[in-house]
Design an enzyme around this catalytic site. Structure first.
Site, short mmCIF file in Angstrom:
data_model
loop_
_atom_site.label_atom_id
_atom_site.label_comp_id
_atom_site.label_asym_id
_atom_site.label_seq_id
_atom_site.Cartn_x
_atom_site.Cartn_y
_atom_site.Cartn_z
N ASP A 149 0.85 -1.19 0.00
CA ASP A 149 0.00 0.00 0.00
C ASP A 149 0.88 1.24 0.00
O ASP A 149 1.99 1.23 0.56
CB ASP A 149 -0.90 0.02 1.23
CG ASP A 149 -1.99 -1.04 1.17
OD1 ASP A 149 -2.44 -1.36 0.06
OD2 ASP A 149 -2.38 -1.55 2.23
N ASP A 183 -7.25 -1.16 -4.44
CA ASP A 183 -8.29 -0.77 -3.49
C ASP A 183 -9.16 0.35 -4.06
O ASP A 183 -10.38 0.35 -3.92
CB ASP A 183 -7.66 -0.29 -2.18
CG ASP A 183 -6.91 -1.38 -1.45
OD1 ASP A 183 -7.28 -2.56 -1.60
OD2 ASP A 183 -5.94 -1.05 -0.73
#
Length: 213
Positions: A149, A183
Protein backbone atom coordinates in the site's frame (compact mmCIF):
# COMPACT_ATOMS: atom_id res chain seq x y z
CA UNK A 1 -23.77 -20.57 -25.66
CA UNK A 2 -21.38 -18.65 -27.95
CA UNK A 3 -21.07 -14.89 -27.57
CA UNK A 4 -22.46 -12.65 -30.31
CA UNK A 5 -20.55 -9.69 -31.76
CA UNK A 6 -21.74 -7.18 -29.17
CA UNK A 7 -21.01 -9.58 -26.33
CA UNK A 8 -17.55 -10.29 -27.73
CA UNK A 9 -16.92 -6.54 -27.90
CA UNK A 10 -17.99 -6.18 -24.26
CA UNK A 11 -15.80 -9.11 -23.26
CA UNK A 12 -12.80 -7.64 -25.09
CA UNK A 13 -13.37 -4.19 -23.60
CA UNK A 14 -13.61 -5.47 -20.05
CA UNK A 15 -10.59 -7.76 -20.52
CA UNK A 16 -8.56 -4.79 -21.77
CA UNK A 17 -9.69 -2.62 -18.85
CA UNK A 18 -8.80 -5.32 -16.34
CA UNK A 19 -5.38 -5.82 -17.94
CA UNK A 20 -4.60 -2.08 -17.91
CA UNK A 21 -5.70 -1.73 -14.29
CA UNK A 22 -3.59 -4.69 -13.22
CA UNK A 23 -0.58 -3.35 -15.12
CA UNK A 24 -0.91 0.06 -13.47
CA UNK A 25 -1.47 -1.42 -10.01
CA UNK A 26 1.51 -3.77 -10.24
CA UNK A 27 3.81 -1.17 -11.79
CA UNK A 28 3.21 1.21 -8.87
CA UNK A 29 3.64 -1.55 -6.30
CA UNK A 30 6.85 -2.90 -7.83
CA UNK A 31 8.30 0.62 -8.04
CA UNK A 32 7.50 1.30 -4.38
CA UNK A 33 8.82 -2.09 -3.30
CA UNK A 34 12.12 -1.65 -5.18
CA UNK A 35 12.70 2.05 -4.40
CA UNK A 36 11.48 2.59 -0.83
CA UNK A 37 12.01 1.10 2.61
CA UNK A 38 9.02 0.07 4.68
CA UNK A 39 7.69 3.13 6.50
CA UNK A 40 9.39 5.61 4.16
CA UNK A 41 7.27 8.40 2.69
CA UNK A 42 7.52 10.86 -0.17
CA UNK A 43 5.49 14.06 0.12
CA UNK A 44 3.82 15.02 -3.15
CA UNK A 45 1.57 17.66 -1.58
CA UNK A 46 0.80 18.44 2.05
CA UNK A 47 -2.40 16.43 1.63
CA UNK A 48 -0.98 13.57 -0.47
CA UNK A 49 1.98 11.31 0.28
CA UNK A 50 3.45 8.11 -1.07
CA UNK A 51 3.80 6.17 2.18
CA UNK A 52 5.08 2.60 1.91
CA UNK A 53 3.34 0.09 4.11
CA UNK A 54 2.28 -3.56 3.81
CA UNK A 55 -0.64 -5.62 5.05
CA UNK A 56 -1.78 -9.27 4.76
CA UNK A 57 -4.39 -8.52 2.13
CA UNK A 58 -7.54 -6.87 3.42
CA UNK A 59 -8.55 -3.49 2.04
CA UNK A 60 -7.05 -0.48 3.82
CA UNK A 61 -4.80 -2.67 5.96
CA UNK A 62 -7.54 -4.43 7.94
CA UNK A 63 -6.29 -7.70 9.46
CA UNK A 64 -8.85 -10.38 10.32
CA UNK A 65 -7.59 -13.86 9.34
CA UNK A 66 -4.41 -15.72 8.41
CA UNK A 67 -2.88 -14.58 5.11
CA UNK A 68 -2.77 -18.08 3.60
CA UNK A 69 -6.44 -18.74 4.35
CA UNK A 70 -7.42 -15.28 3.16
CA UNK A 71 -5.57 -15.72 -0.15
CA UNK A 72 -7.19 -19.11 -0.86
CA UNK A 73 -10.60 -17.70 0.00
CA UNK A 74 -10.12 -14.69 -2.26
CA UNK A 75 -8.93 -16.82 -5.19
CA UNK A 76 -12.13 -18.89 -4.93
CA UNK A 77 -14.35 -15.81 -4.68
CA UNK A 78 -12.62 -14.05 -7.58
CA UNK A 79 -12.94 -17.15 -9.77
CA UNK A 80 -16.68 -17.31 -9.07
CA UNK A 81 -17.03 -13.57 -9.64
CA UNK A 82 -15.20 -13.84 -12.97
CA UNK A 83 -17.68 -16.51 -14.11
CA UNK A 84 -20.50 -14.26 -12.92
CA UNK A 85 -19.23 -11.36 -15.07
CA UNK A 86 -19.27 -13.64 -18.14
CA UNK A 87 -22.88 -14.41 -17.26
CA UNK A 88 -23.65 -10.68 -17.11
CA UNK A 89 -22.21 -10.27 -20.61
CA UNK A 90 -24.33 -13.13 -21.93
CA UNK A 91 -27.42 -11.56 -20.34
CA UNK A 92 -26.72 -8.30 -22.24
CA UNK A 93 -26.38 -5.99 -19.25
CA UNK A 94 -25.18 -2.43 -19.88
CA UNK A 95 -21.48 -2.12 -20.65
CA UNK A 96 -20.95 0.41 -17.86
CA UNK A 97 -22.41 -2.01 -15.33
CA UNK A 98 -20.24 -4.88 -16.60
CA UNK A 99 -17.16 -2.64 -16.63
CA UNK A 100 -17.66 -1.62 -12.99
CA UNK A 101 -18.03 -5.26 -11.99
CA UNK A 102 -14.85 -6.05 -13.93
CA UNK A 103 -12.95 -3.26 -12.15
CA UNK A 104 -13.95 -4.78 -8.82
CA UNK A 105 -12.58 -8.09 -10.11
CA UNK A 106 -9.37 -6.37 -11.28
CA UNK A 107 -8.87 -4.73 -7.89
CA UNK A 108 -9.27 -8.04 -6.10
CA UNK A 109 -6.86 -9.71 -8.56
CA UNK A 110 -4.29 -6.96 -8.02
CA UNK A 111 -4.12 -7.64 -4.28
CA UNK A 112 -4.22 -11.41 -4.77
CA UNK A 113 -1.07 -11.18 -6.92
CA UNK A 114 0.74 -9.54 -4.00
CA UNK A 115 -0.42 -12.15 -1.50
CA UNK A 116 0.27 -15.07 -3.81
CA UNK A 117 3.68 -14.15 -5.21
CA UNK A 118 5.39 -11.18 -3.52
CA UNK A 119 6.58 -13.35 -0.64
CA UNK A 120 8.80 -15.35 -3.01
CA UNK A 121 9.62 -12.57 -5.51
CA UNK A 122 11.01 -10.04 -3.01
CA UNK A 123 12.97 -10.03 0.22
CA UNK A 124 11.68 -7.95 3.14
CA UNK A 125 11.71 -4.15 3.19
CA UNK A 126 12.65 -3.58 6.84
CA UNK A 127 15.58 -1.15 6.97
CA UNK A 128 16.50 -1.52 3.31
CA UNK A 129 15.04 -1.46 -0.20
CA UNK A 130 13.79 -4.88 -1.27
CA UNK A 131 15.49 -6.88 -4.01
CA UNK A 132 13.56 -8.57 -6.81
CA UNK A 133 14.29 -12.32 -6.97
CA UNK A 134 16.94 -12.29 -4.19
CA UNK A 135 19.50 -15.10 -4.11
CA UNK A 136 18.56 -16.11 -0.58
CA UNK A 137 14.88 -16.37 -1.41
CA UNK A 138 11.93 -14.16 -0.60
CA UNK A 139 10.59 -13.03 2.76
CA UNK A 140 7.84 -15.67 2.81
CA UNK A 141 6.23 -18.48 0.82
CA UNK A 142 3.68 -18.72 -1.99
CA UNK A 143 0.24 -17.46 -0.87
CA UNK A 144 1.76 -15.81 2.22
CA UNK A 145 2.90 -12.50 0.80
CA UNK A 146 1.79 -9.05 1.90
CA UNK A 147 -0.06 -6.41 -0.10
CA UNK A 148 1.86 -3.22 -0.89
CA UNK A 149 0.00 0.00 0.00
CA UNK A 150 1.22 3.51 -0.69
CA UNK A 151 -1.52 6.09 -1.33
CA UNK A 152 -1.98 8.30 1.73
CA UNK A 153 -4.28 11.33 1.81
CA UNK A 154 -4.06 13.12 5.20
CA UNK A 155 -6.52 15.81 4.08
CA UNK A 156 -7.27 17.06 7.57
CA UNK A 157 -4.86 17.08 10.52
CA UNK A 158 -6.18 18.38 13.82
CA UNK A 159 -6.76 17.47 17.47
CA UNK A 160 -10.00 16.31 19.01
CA UNK A 161 -11.44 18.89 21.46
CA UNK A 162 -10.80 17.99 25.09
CA UNK A 163 -14.53 17.65 25.77
CA UNK A 164 -14.96 14.78 23.28
CA UNK A 165 -15.30 11.46 25.17
CA UNK A 166 -12.50 8.88 24.69
CA UNK A 167 -10.75 10.75 21.84
CA UNK A 168 -10.49 14.17 23.50
CA UNK A 169 -6.97 15.63 23.13
CA UNK A 170 -5.84 12.93 20.64
CA UNK A 171 -4.70 13.62 17.09
CA UNK A 172 -7.28 13.31 14.34
CA UNK A 173 -6.33 12.62 10.72
CA UNK A 174 -8.74 12.32 7.81
CA UNK A 175 -8.20 10.25 5.67
CA UNK A 176 -5.98 7.92 7.76
CA UNK A 177 -6.09 4.57 5.85
CA UNK A 178 -3.29 3.90 3.35
CA UNK A 179 -4.36 2.05 0.21
CA UNK A 180 -3.33 1.19 -3.35
CA UNK A 181 -4.60 1.39 -6.94
CA UNK A 182 -6.43 -1.94 -6.61
CA UNK A 183 -8.29 -0.77 -3.49
CA UNK A 184 -9.23 2.45 -5.31
CA UNK A 185 -10.62 0.47 -8.24
CA UNK A 186 -12.84 -1.57 -5.96
CA UNK A 187 -14.17 1.39 -3.96
CA UNK A 188 -14.77 3.69 -6.94
CA UNK A 189 -16.52 0.92 -8.89
CA UNK A 190 -18.80 0.05 -5.96
CA UNK A 191 -19.65 3.74 -5.55
CA UNK A 192 -20.51 4.09 -9.26
CA UNK A 193 -22.66 0.93 -9.16
CA UNK A 194 -24.63 2.20 -6.17
CA UNK A 195 -25.00 5.67 -7.66
CA UNK A 196 -25.83 4.93 -11.30
CA UNK A 197 -26.72 1.24 -11.61
CA UNK A 198 -29.05 0.49 -8.72
CA UNK A 199 -31.73 -0.82 -11.09
CA UNK A 200 -29.26 -3.23 -12.72
CA UNK A 201 -28.11 -4.38 -9.28
CA UNK A 202 -31.71 -4.95 -8.25
CA UNK A 203 -32.31 -6.99 -11.41
CA UNK A 204 -29.21 -9.12 -10.79
CA UNK A 205 -30.17 -9.86 -7.20
CA UNK A 206 -33.76 -10.65 -8.19
CA UNK A 207 -32.68 -13.14 -10.85
CA UNK A 208 -30.18 -14.80 -8.52
CA UNK A 209 -32.84 -15.04 -5.81
CA UNK A 210 -35.26 -16.69 -8.26
CA UNK A 211 -32.66 -19.34 -9.06
CA UNK A 212 -32.51 -20.51 -5.45
CA UNK A 213 -36.18 -20.09 -4.50
Amino acid sequence: MALNKTQLKYFGGTALAVTLLLACDQAVKVWVKTHMQLGESIEIFSWFKIYFTENPGMAFGIELVDTYILTIFRIIIVSLFGAFIVKLIKRNYKFGFILCASMILAGALGNIIDCAFYGVLFDHSYGHVATFMPEGGGYSTVLNGRVVDMLYFPLIKTTWPSWVPVWGGHDFIFFRPIFNVADSSICVSVFILLLFYRQSLSTVFSKEKERYD
